[in-house]
Motif scaffolding. Structure first.
Motif, mmCIF file in Angstrom:
data_model
loop_
_atom_site.group_PDB
_atom_site.id
_atom_site.type_symbol
_atom_site.label_atom_id
_atom_site.label_comp_id
_atom_site.label_asym_id
_atom_site.label_seq_id
_atom_site.Cartn_x
_atom_site.Cartn_y
_atom_site.Cartn_z
ATOM 1 N N ALA A 67 62.187 90.884 71.646
ATOM 2 C CA ALA A 67 62.311 92.347 71.598
ATOM 3 C C ALA A 67 61.207 92.904 70.698
ATOM 4 O O ALA A 67 60.523 92.169 69.998
ATOM 5 C CB ALA A 67 63.678 92.733 71.065
ATOM 6 N N ASP A 68 61.068 94.208 70.699
ATOM 7 C CA ASP A 68 60.047 94.842 69.870
ATOM 8 C C ASP A 68 60.447 94.930 68.398
ATOM 9 O O ASP A 68 59.647 95.300 67.559
ATOM 10 C CB ASP A 68 59.748 96.255 70.379
ATOM 11 N N GLY A 69 61.693 94.616 68.077
ATOM 12 C CA GLY A 69 62.169 94.727 66.711
ATOM 13 C C GLY A 69 61.613 93.622 65.835
ATOM 14 O O GLY A 69 60.962 92.696 66.299
ATOM 15 N N PRO A 70 61.877 93.699 64.533
ATOM 16 C CA PRO A 70 61.371 92.676 63.624
ATOM 17 C C PRO A 70 62.136 91.365 63.798
ATOM 18 O O PRO A 70 63.282 91.358 64.210
ATOM 19 C CB PRO A 70 61.657 93.275 62.241
ATOM 20 N N ALA A 71 61.467 90.261 63.531
ATOM 21 C CA ALA A 71 62.125 88.955 63.516
ATOM 22 C C ALA A 71 62.635 88.726 62.106
ATOM 23 O O ALA A 71 61.949 89.006 61.136
ATOM 24 C CB ALA A 71 61.151 87.856 63.916
ATOM 25 N N GLY A 72 63.843 88.239 62.001
ATOM 26 C CA GLY A 72 64.406 87.971 60.689
ATOM 27 C C GLY A 72 65.065 86.622 60.689
ATOM 28 O O GLY A 72 65.204 85.971 61.724
ATOM 29 N N MET A 73 65.475 86.171 59.511
ATOM 30 C CA MET A 73 66.150 84.877 59.416
ATOM 31 C C MET A 73 67.138 84.882 58.264
ATOM 32 O O MET A 73 67.039 85.677 57.342
ATOM 33 C CB MET A 73 65.145 83.756 59.229
ATOM 34 N N TYR A 74 68.103 83.986 58.387
ATOM 35 C CA TYR A 74 68.984 83.606 57.287
ATOM 36 C C TYR A 74 68.561 82.216 56.884
ATOM 37 O O TYR A 74 68.399 81.345 57.744
ATOM 38 C CB TYR A 74 70.430 83.490 57.752
ATOM 39 N N VAL A 75 68.439 81.978 55.607
ATOM 40 C CA VAL A 75 68.152 80.622 55.148
ATOM 41 C C VAL A 75 68.851 80.401 53.815
ATOM 42 O O VAL A 75 68.881 81.270 52.952
ATOM 43 C CB VAL A 75 66.627 80.366 55.029
ATOM 44 N N ILE A 76 69.487 79.258 53.708
ATOM 45 C CA ILE A 76 70.112 78.843 52.457
ATOM 46 C C ILE A 76 69.818 77.357 52.302
ATOM 47 O O ILE A 76 69.823 76.617 53.292
ATOM 48 C CB ILE A 76 71.630 79.120 52.437
ATOM 49 N N GLY A 77 69.535 76.946 51.100
ATOM 50 C CA GLY A 77 69.267 75.529 50.916
ATOM 51 C C GLY A 77 68.930 75.176 49.486
ATOM 52 O O GLY A 77 68.819 76.037 48.613
ATOM 53 N N TYR A 78 68.748 73.882 49.287
ATOM 54 C CA TYR A 78 68.414 73.369 47.966
ATOM 55 C C TYR A 78 67.653 72.057 48.116
ATOM 56 O O TYR A 78 67.710 71.393 49.155
ATOM 57 C CB TYR A 78 69.679 73.135 47.130
ATOM 58 N N ILE A 79 66.946 71.720 47.055
ATOM 59 C CA ILE A 79 66.308 70.411 46.924
ATOM 60 C C ILE A 79 66.751 69.869 45.568
ATOM 61 O O ILE A 79 66.580 70.542 44.540
ATOM 62 C CB ILE A 79 64.777 70.515 46.985
ATOM 63 N N GLU A 80 67.320 68.682 45.573
ATOM 64 C CA GLU A 80 67.799 68.043 44.342
ATOM 65 C C GLU A 80 66.817 66.955 43.948
ATOM 66 O O GLU A 80 66.479 66.093 44.764
ATOM 67 C CB GLU A 80 69.186 67.446 44.586
ATOM 68 N N THR A 81 66.309 67.023 42.698
ATOM 69 C CA THR A 81 65.431 65.983 42.173
ATOM 70 C C THR A 81 66.044 65.458 40.868
ATOM 71 O O THR A 81 67.053 65.993 40.393
ATOM 72 C CB THR A 81 64.011 66.512 41.898
ATOM 73 N N ALA A 82 65.409 64.479 40.279
ATOM 74 C CA ALA A 82 65.905 63.924 39.017
ATOM 75 C C ALA A 82 65.898 64.972 37.912
ATOM 76 O O ALA A 82 66.681 64.892 36.971
ATOM 77 C CB ALA A 82 65.070 62.714 38.608
ATOM 78 N N THR A 83 65.041 65.964 38.010
ATOM 79 C CA THR A 83 64.941 66.978 36.959
ATOM 80 C C THR A 83 65.775 68.222 37.238
ATOM 81 O O THR A 83 65.804 69.139 36.427
ATOM 82 C CB THR A 83 63.463 67.398 36.756
ATOM 83 N N GLY A 84 66.454 68.283 38.399
ATOM 84 C CA GLY A 84 67.321 69.422 38.656
ATOM 85 C C GLY A 84 67.320 69.860 40.102
ATOM 86 O O GLY A 84 66.720 69.242 40.974
ATOM 87 N N ARG A 85 68.009 70.976 40.328
ATOM 88 C CA ARG A 85 68.164 71.539 41.674
ATOM 89 C C ARG A 85 67.246 72.745 41.833
ATOM 90 O O ARG A 85 67.186 73.611 40.976
ATOM 91 C CB ARG A 85 69.619 71.963 41.879
ATOM 92 N N ILE A 86 66.567 72.792 42.976
ATOM 93 C CA ILE A 86 65.671 73.895 43.302
ATOM 94 C C ILE A 86 66.306 74.674 44.446
ATOM 95 O O ILE A 86 66.621 74.107 45.496
ATOM 96 C CB ILE A 86 64.284 73.372 43.706
ATOM 97 N N ASP A 87 66.489 75.968 44.251
ATOM 98 C CA ASP A 87 67.090 76.835 45.263
ATOM 99 C C ASP A 87 66.015 77.277 46.243
ATOM 100 O O ASP A 87 64.981 77.803 45.837
ATOM 101 C CB ASP A 87 67.719 78.038 44.571
#
Length: 176
Positions: A67-87
């Protein structure tokens, strides 16, 4: 096109992303396809830890809204490393472009082609209300490129004005 460039100080121990985009979407992690969906009403979750590594990483999402409208997204997630969690939940840390380079999924962005994404609401915002468990999606946030909303509203009003009006229901209009 959306992307998130992220540098990890350690190898990832765990990483998960839940995604949906308007209307079809593909997620690449460091150039490897991780999600491909044609149904924006059903968010997809993936463990992407195997595609991430210590150092520079790129999450790239190609969204196609016919469509001619804007493209959008939902995204949720994380990356866990030894030094902590990254949102990695949707926010202005994500960038967007309509004209990325040929290698946009695997190379650093060109600053003149990428802009910060815009947060436009929460997961209950129509027409994006997905009817999914609010507890599991509490932090899903739709993001989109900036849009000329006045032009969009004008176009939608003009298209709506061209639609056939439904017939009035039978009976006295004062009792409808």
């Amino acid at each position: 096109h959306f992307r998130l460039d992220i540098t990890l100080d350690d190898e990832p121990q765990a990483a998960e992303i839940t995604l949906t985009g308007d209307n079809t979407y593909v997620l690449w992690v460091n150039g490897a396809q991780a999600i491909n969906s044609r149904d924006w009403k059903k968010p997809v979750s993936r463990d992407v830890s195997g595609a991430l590594h210590k150092g520079d990483n790129i999450l790239a999402i190609d969204i196609n809204n016919p469509a001619d409208g804007p493209a959008g997204m939902y995204v949720i997630g994380y990356i866990e490393t030894a030094t902590g969690r990254i949102d990695i939940t949707g926010s202005t840390q994500w960038q967007w472009s309509t004209e990325p380079s040929d290698h946009w999924k695997t190379t650093p962005p060109e600053p003149d082609r990428w802009s910060p994404a815009v947060v436009i609401g929460d997961f209950d915002m129509p027409p994006w209300s997905l009817g999914i468990n609010p507890e599991s999606t509490r932090r899903l946030v739709p993001i989109t490129p900036p849009t000329d909303w006045q032009a969009w509203r004008k176009r939608v009003r003009a298209e709506s004005a061209e639609l056939d009006k439904p017939a009035d229901p039978p009976g006295d209009p004062n009792h409808h």
